[in-house]
Write a protein that holds these residues in place. Structure first.
Motif, mmCIF file in Angstrom:
data_model
loop_
_atom_site.group_PDB
_atom_site.id
_atom_site.type_symbol
_atom_site.label_atom_id
_atom_site.label_comp_id
_atom_site.label_asym_id
_atom_site.label_seq_id
_atom_site.Cartn_x
_atom_site.Cartn_y
_atom_site.Cartn_z
ATOM 1 N N ASP A 12 0.929 -1.480 0.030
ATOM 2 C CA ASP A 12 -0.048 -0.141 -0.068
ATOM 3 C C ASP A 12 0.970 1.362 0.141
ATOM 4 O O ASP A 12 1.923 1.180 0.049
ATOM 5 C CB ASP A 12 -0.787 -0.067 1.152
ATOM 6 N N LYS A 13 0.278 2.374 -0.098
ATOM 7 C CA LYS A 13 0.940 3.585 -0.407
ATOM 8 C C LYS A 13 1.807 3.986 0.992
ATOM 9 O O LYS A 13 3.026 4.193 0.943
ATOM 10 C CB LYS A 13 0.091 4.878 -0.666
ATOM 11 N N GLN A 14 1.167 3.784 2.084
ATOM 12 C CA GLN A 14 1.924 3.853 3.332
ATOM 13 C C GLN A 14 3.071 3.106 3.437
ATOM 14 O O GLN A 14 4.137 3.538 4.102
ATOM 15 C CB GLN A 14 0.752 3.812 4.626
ATOM 16 N N LYS A 15 3.051 1.981 3.097
ATOM 17 C CA LYS A 15 4.312 1.149 3.256
ATOM 18 C C LYS A 15 5.418 1.654 2.271
ATOM 19 O O LYS A 15 6.461 1.750 2.603
ATOM 20 C CB LYS A 15 3.961 -0.415 3.051
ATOM 21 N N ALA A 16 4.704 2.139 1.178
ATOM 22 C CA ALA A 16 5.846 2.612 0.213
ATOM 23 C C ALA A 16 6.527 3.636 0.600
ATOM 24 O O ALA A 16 7.632 3.875 0.533
ATOM 25 C CB ALA A 16 5.040 2.944 -1.113
ATOM 26 N N MET A 17 5.638 4.551 1.345
ATOM 27 C CA MET A 17 6.318 5.715 1.738
ATOM 28 C C MET A 17 7.178 5.534 3.060
ATOM 29 O O MET A 17 8.415 6.000 2.853
ATOM 30 C CB MET A 17 5.339 6.731 2.341
#
Length: 175
Positions: free
Chosen positions: A72-77
């Motif tokens: 997900d985006k949070q993990k990517a960030m």
């Protein structure tokens, strides 16, 4: 008979509305679940523009295994944010190998992007979280893409696919 036809037309209108809405193009609203990437050249001189693409290729190669593990985006960030110093090292190594004396800066921050089309996906103009890589002054033209979902970080055989749950239900109903 008229009631049956009227009911059939009503059902058909609802189904067509769902199909239209679900297939209206994969348009993403700004600020949603995307982590973009923006590589800014030092200047618009051809030499700075050329090295920007060499740096971009190396950064994509370096980030790909990291981006692939993000769900997900949070993990990517979190993942990409955790390797910012390594990303700068990759950029700086390329710049040095190419004979440049300036260095790079990498950060994750929210910035405004214009509307951009990636195949069948359109990302609308707006504010997005992004990995920003500035080469030297960072005042030249730039290259951008998407880290998550990994639109620019997949092999030639992999692709991101978008599905419509409503269309899946409709297709299942009529099969």
């Amino acid at each position: 008979m008229k009631k049956i036809l009227a009911g059939a037309f009503a059902v058909l209108a609802i189904v067509l509305t769902f199909i239209f809405v679900s297939n209206a193009g994969n348009t993403a609203q700004a600020g949603t679940d995307y982590l973009r990437i923006h590589v800014r050249a030092n200047s618009n001189d051809q030499i700075d523009q050329n090295v920007k693409y060499i740096v971009k290729d190396e950064v994509v190669r370096f980030i790909t295994p990291y981006a692939a593990q993000c769900t997900d985006k949070q993990k990517a960030m979190e993942v990409i944010g955790g390797i910012l110093p390594e990303i700068e090292k990759v950029c700086d190594r390329v710049l040095k190998q190419q004979g440049f004396d300036y260095t790079s800066r990498a950060s994750i921050r929210a910035e405004e992007f214009p509307t951009r089309v990636y195949g069948e996906l359109t990302l609308e103009k707006g504010i997005y979280d992004a990995l920003i890589i500035e080469l030297g002054s960072g005042k030249g033209d730039n290259w951008w893409c998407v880290v998550y979902p990994p639109l620019c970080f997949t092999s030639g055989t992999a692709s991101v696919q978008y599905r419509s749950a409503i269309l899946d239900i409709i297709n299942k109903f009529f099969k």
